[in-house]
Design a protein around this motif. Sequence first.
Motif, PDB file in Angstrom:
ATOM      1  N   ARG A 123       0.836  -1.193   0.000  1.00  0.00           N
ATOM      2  CA  ARG A 123       0.000   0.000   0.000  1.00  0.00           C
ATOM      3  C   ARG A 123       0.880   1.255   0.000  1.00  0.00           C
ATOM      4  O   ARG A 123       0.680   2.169  -0.792  1.00  0.00           O
ATOM      5  N   ASP A 124       1.875   1.259   0.885  1.00  0.00           N
ATOM      6  CA  ASP A 124       2.767   2.412   0.963  1.00  0.00           C
ATOM      7  C   ASP A 124       3.533   2.596  -0.338  1.00  0.00           C
ATOM      8  O   ASP A 124       3.606   3.698  -0.879  1.00  0.00           O
ATOM      9  N   TYR A 125       4.090   1.495  -0.813  1.00  0.00           N
ATOM     10  CA  TYR A 125       4.992   1.601  -1.951  1.00  0.00           C
ATOM     11  C   TYR A 125       4.249   1.982  -3.232  1.00  0.00           C
ATOM     12  O   TYR A 125       4.641   2.905  -3.939  1.00  0.00           O
ATOM     13  N   PHE A 126       3.176   1.274  -3.512  1.00  0.00           N
ATOM     14  CA  PHE A 126       2.473   1.559  -4.774  1.00  0.00           C
ATOM     15  C   PHE A 126       1.786   2.926  -4.725  1.00  0.00           C
ATOM     16  O   PHE A 126       1.718   3.618  -5.737  1.00  0.00           O
ATOM     17  N   SER A 127       1.314   3.311  -3.548  1.00  0.00           N
ATOM     18  CA  SER A 127       0.760   4.666  -3.429  1.00  0.00           C
ATOM     19  C   SER A 127       1.829   5.704  -3.721  1.00  0.00           C
ATOM     20  O   SER A 127       1.579   6.701  -4.390  1.00  0.00           O
ATOM     21  N   SER A 128       3.015   5.436  -3.216  1.00  0.00           N
ATOM     22  CA  SER A 128       4.100   6.410  -3.403  1.00  0.00           C
ATOM     23  C   SER A 128       4.489   6.524  -4.871  1.00  0.00           C
ATOM     24  O   SER A 128       5.150   7.462  -5.278  1.00  0.00           O
ATOM     25  N   LEU A 129       4.098   5.538  -5.672  1.00  0.00           N
ATOM     26  CA  LEU A 129       4.394   5.577  -7.104  1.00  0.00           C
ATOM     27  C   LEU A 129       3.217   6.104  -7.908  1.00  0.00           C
ATOM     28  O   LEU A 129       3.190   6.004  -9.129  1.00  0.00           O
ATOM     29  N   GLY A 130       2.200   6.626  -7.200  1.00  0.00           N
ATOM     30  CA  GLY A 130       1.075   7.222  -7.894  1.00  0.00           C
ATOM     31  C   GLY A 130      -0.020   6.248  -8.288  1.00  0.00           C
ATOM     32  O   GLY A 130      -0.883   6.572  -9.098  1.00  0.00           O
ATOM     33  N   PHE A 131       0.020   5.049  -7.714  1.00  0.00           N
ATOM     34  CA  PHE A 131      -1.063   4.091  -7.978  1.00  0.00           C
ATOM     35  C   PHE A 131      -2.191   4.343  -6.986  1.00  0.00           C
ATOM     36  O   PHE A 131      -1.945   4.664  -5.823  1.00  0.00           O
ATOM     37  N   GLU A 132      -3.426   4.188  -7.469  1.00  0.00           N
ATOM     38  CA  GLU A 132      -4.583   4.353  -6.591  1.00  0.00           C
ATOM     39  C   GLU A 132      -5.153   2.995  -6.230  1.00  0.00           C
ATOM     40  O   GLU A 132      -5.300   2.133  -7.099  1.00  0.00           O
ATOM     41  N   GLU A 133      -5.513   2.843  -4.965  1.00  0.00           N
ATOM     42  CA  GLU A 133      -6.079   1.563  -4.551  1.00  0.00           C
ATOM     43  C   GLU A 133      -7.553   1.475  -4.947  1.00  0.00           C
ATOM     44  O   GLU A 133      -8.301   2.446  -4.820  1.00  0.00           O
ATOM     45  N   ILE A 134      -7.961   0.298  -5.417  1.00  0.00           N
ATOM     46  CA  ILE A 134      -9.391   0.065  -5.638  1.00  0.00           C
ATOM     47  C   ILE A 134      -9.792  -1.227  -4.925  1.00  0.00           C
ATOM     48  O   ILE A 134      -8.970  -2.118  -4.732  1.00  0.00           O
ATOM     49  N   ARG A 135     -11.042  -1.260  -4.517  1.00  0.00           N
ATOM     50  CA  ARG A 135     -11.562  -2.496  -3.929  1.00  0.00           C
ATOM     51  C   ARG A 135     -12.824  -2.863  -4.682  1.00  0.00           C
ATOM     52  O   ARG A 135     -13.856  -2.232  -4.506  1.00  0.00           O
ATOM     53  N   THR A 136     -12.713  -3.851  -5.514  1.00  0.00           N
ATOM     54  CA  THR A 136     -13.872  -4.289  -6.283  1.00  0.00           C
ATOM     55  C   THR A 136     -14.558  -5.407  -5.516  1.00  0.00           C
ATOM     56  O   THR A 136     -13.968  -6.007  -4.622  1.00  0.00           O
ATOM     57  N   PRO A 137     -15.823  -5.685  -5.863  1.00  0.00           N
ATOM     58  CA  PRO A 137     -16.558  -6.718  -5.122  1.00  0.00           C
ATOM     59  C   PRO A 137     -15.930  -8.092  -5.300  1.00  0.00           C
ATOM     60  O   PRO A 137     -15.251  -8.352  -6.288  1.00  0.00           O
ATOM     61  N   ILE A 138     -16.204  -8.942  -4.337  1.00  0.00           N
ATOM     62  CA  ILE A 138     -15.701 -10.311  -4.418  1.00  0.00           C
ATOM     63  C   ILE A 138     -16.582 -11.146  -5.329  1.00  0.00           C
ATOM     64  O   ILE A 138     -16.125 -12.097  -5.939  1.00  0.00           O
ATOM     65  N   ILE A 139     -17.866 -10.777  -5.436  1.00  0.00           N
ATOM     66  CA  ILE A 139     -18.707 -11.479  -6.405  1.00  0.00           C
ATOM     67  C   ILE A 139     -18.937 -10.598  -7.633  1.00  0.00           C
ATOM     68  O   ILE A 139     -19.027  -9.377  -7.537  1.00  0.00           O
ATOM     69  N   GLU A 140     -18.978 -11.256  -8.767  1.00  0.00           N
ATOM     70  CA  GLU A 140     -19.153 -10.565 -10.043  1.00  0.00           C
ATOM     71  C   GLU A 140     -20.076 -11.417 -10.908  1.00  0.00           C
ATOM     72  O   GLU A 140     -20.222 -12.620 -10.673  1.00  0.00           O
ATOM     73  N   TYR A 141     -20.640 -10.805 -11.941  1.00  0.00           N
ATOM     74  CA  TYR A 141     -21.335 -11.618 -12.939  1.00  0.00           C
ATOM     75  C   TYR A 141     -20.306 -12.506 -13.630  1.00  0.00           C
ATOM     76  O   TYR A 141     -19.176 -12.089 -13.872  1.00  0.00           O
ATOM     77  N   GLN A 142     -20.740 -13.694 -13.944  1.00  0.00           N
ATOM     78  CA  GLN A 142     -19.820 -14.667 -14.531  1.00  0.00           C
ATOM     79  C   GLN A 142     -19.178 -14.166 -15.811  1.00  0.00           C
ATOM     80  O   GLN A 142     -18.034 -14.456 -16.095  1.00  0.00           O
ATOM     81  N   GLU A 143     -19.953 -13.386 -16.585  1.00  0.00           N
ATOM     82  CA  GLU A 143     -19.441 -12.964 -17.897  1.00  0.00           C
ATOM     83  C   GLU A 143     -18.202 -12.074 -17.790  1.00  0.00           C
ATOM     84  O   GLU A 143     -17.415 -12.001 -18.730  1.00  0.00           O
ATOM     85  N   VAL A 144     -18.012 -11.420 -16.627  1.00  0.00           N
ATOM     86  CA  VAL A 144     -16.802 -10.614 -16.457  1.00  0.00           C
ATOM     87  C   VAL A 144     -15.570 -11.478 -16.717  1.00  0.00           C
ATOM     88  O   VAL A 144     -14.587 -11.034 -17.308  1.00  0.00           O
TER      89      VAL A 144
END
Length: 425
Positions: A26-47
């Motif tokens: 979290r620290d390292y990738f944030s420091s490189l300008g990456f943004e954290e995302i949290r997507t759902p654990i369940i998705e439609y199968q077609e994804v």
Amino acid sequence: MQNITGTSDIFGEALEKFVFVENTARDYFSSLGFEEIRTPIIEYQEVFTKSLGDVSDIVMHQMYSFEDKDGSQVVLRPEGTAPAVRFYIKNLQYSKPRSKIFYIGPMFRREKPQKGRYRQFHQIGCEIFGFGSGESDSYLIYIADSFLKKLGVESIALVNSIGCRVCRPRYIEQLREYTYSKDLCPDCVRRREKNPLRVLDCKIDAEKLNDAPAISDYWCEDCKYNFDKVCKYLSDFSVKFRHETKLVRGLDYYTGLVFEFYHKDDMKSAILAGGRYDFLVEFMGGKPTPACGFAMGIERLINFIQMPSRAPRGGVFIAYTEDTREFAFWLFRSMKESKDLLRQKKVIDEKYVRIVEEFTKGRLEINLDPSRGLKSQFRQADSEGYKFIFIIGMEEVSGKFISVRDLEKSEQFQISLQDFRTFLQ
RNA sequence: GUGGGUGUAGCUCAACUUGGUGGAGCAUGGGACUGUGGCUCCCAGGGUUGCGGGUUCGAGUCCCGUCACCCACCCCA
């Protein structure tokens, strides 16, 4: 009662390593300008059926899927790239077409469990969208490499390019042609039709395939130029890597550059892998957008992480006897609630500074079982690594002082209750 | 999904060649030291031997099934 096959309760030492890896990421990738995302654990199968290819093993046998009450097919996500792409298309492709994102979380695949392979496992992944250059490829590999270094994991990277839309079909045709001249294992005969590239991965037939045509001989001008550039930049970044001509990827969406990282002492299972997937965004319904990413398996990573064997002592433990518990709890509350004593310069006396630091910045706990003897409370404080014990007994209450034992130095001294109270107010 | 190995206390493992009342170390709790940790010594708690069936007078031990874990294949991070 037991937990589901291939899942585990994470606690103790393993959890410490998990948290360490996650926090470092979290620290390292944030420091490189990456943004954290949290997507759902369940998705439609077609994804996943759309992105991974409907003949991939993951889609065919490994997804946890079920019909939701409205009749839709829902799955527990087996990997993180497809949801990230879905997220990008929905939230970023117009507002921020060039995006760098990362995610941390559990993934699910119904495989037969084994070391470093679980049905619920955890990945950290980075994806960059909107960058198509060799610079971005090598940059991504560089940050993967430097992240592993940060964790103290000694790794080696294998890189290859599986070609683009122009050169890969030509190569696949040649490769398939070539395999007909070989006596292959049953698995490879099956793979030959479905996904000939994966024949190169086979361990049984590895020697027979030494003279197989190499993709590098079929690269088009662009692919060759790009791959050479990546290699040059990797050298400039002093990333330890090797061009592995037989390296391919299992997932359909990869194009061009692919890479895998292994621990230097274990070339059997990759701890991190990724590559370029320039057509996936478009294929999933977004604007044509070049993209590249990688993911690592936390469970695989922590096998190679050594945590400091013992944390230094710290914190204050309040020990008391049965007849002084009221006072002890009053003291505990006063100490807990007094913050920033040092900044307020309330602590005048130099000899208190270290103690106050221990309980304002560190741990402060009190014995919870009044019937226990002091010995047992000492043992607890010692085994849990506290630095100071505040001892509150009848002697202390009637003498208006607190005995403080320094567990590290095995010293004991008294502090005046009057002094101590003045800055707790 | 295929093949092999292993399941005994919270953890690591004993219980022999050949079935005969399941033990130790570590960890935990207590004591020696009635108000003081680590070191030492003593004591205690804890087990339907993964689960189910079979053979036997008798099964942790032998046989079958099942579940879990580990290893290889497969797959992949």
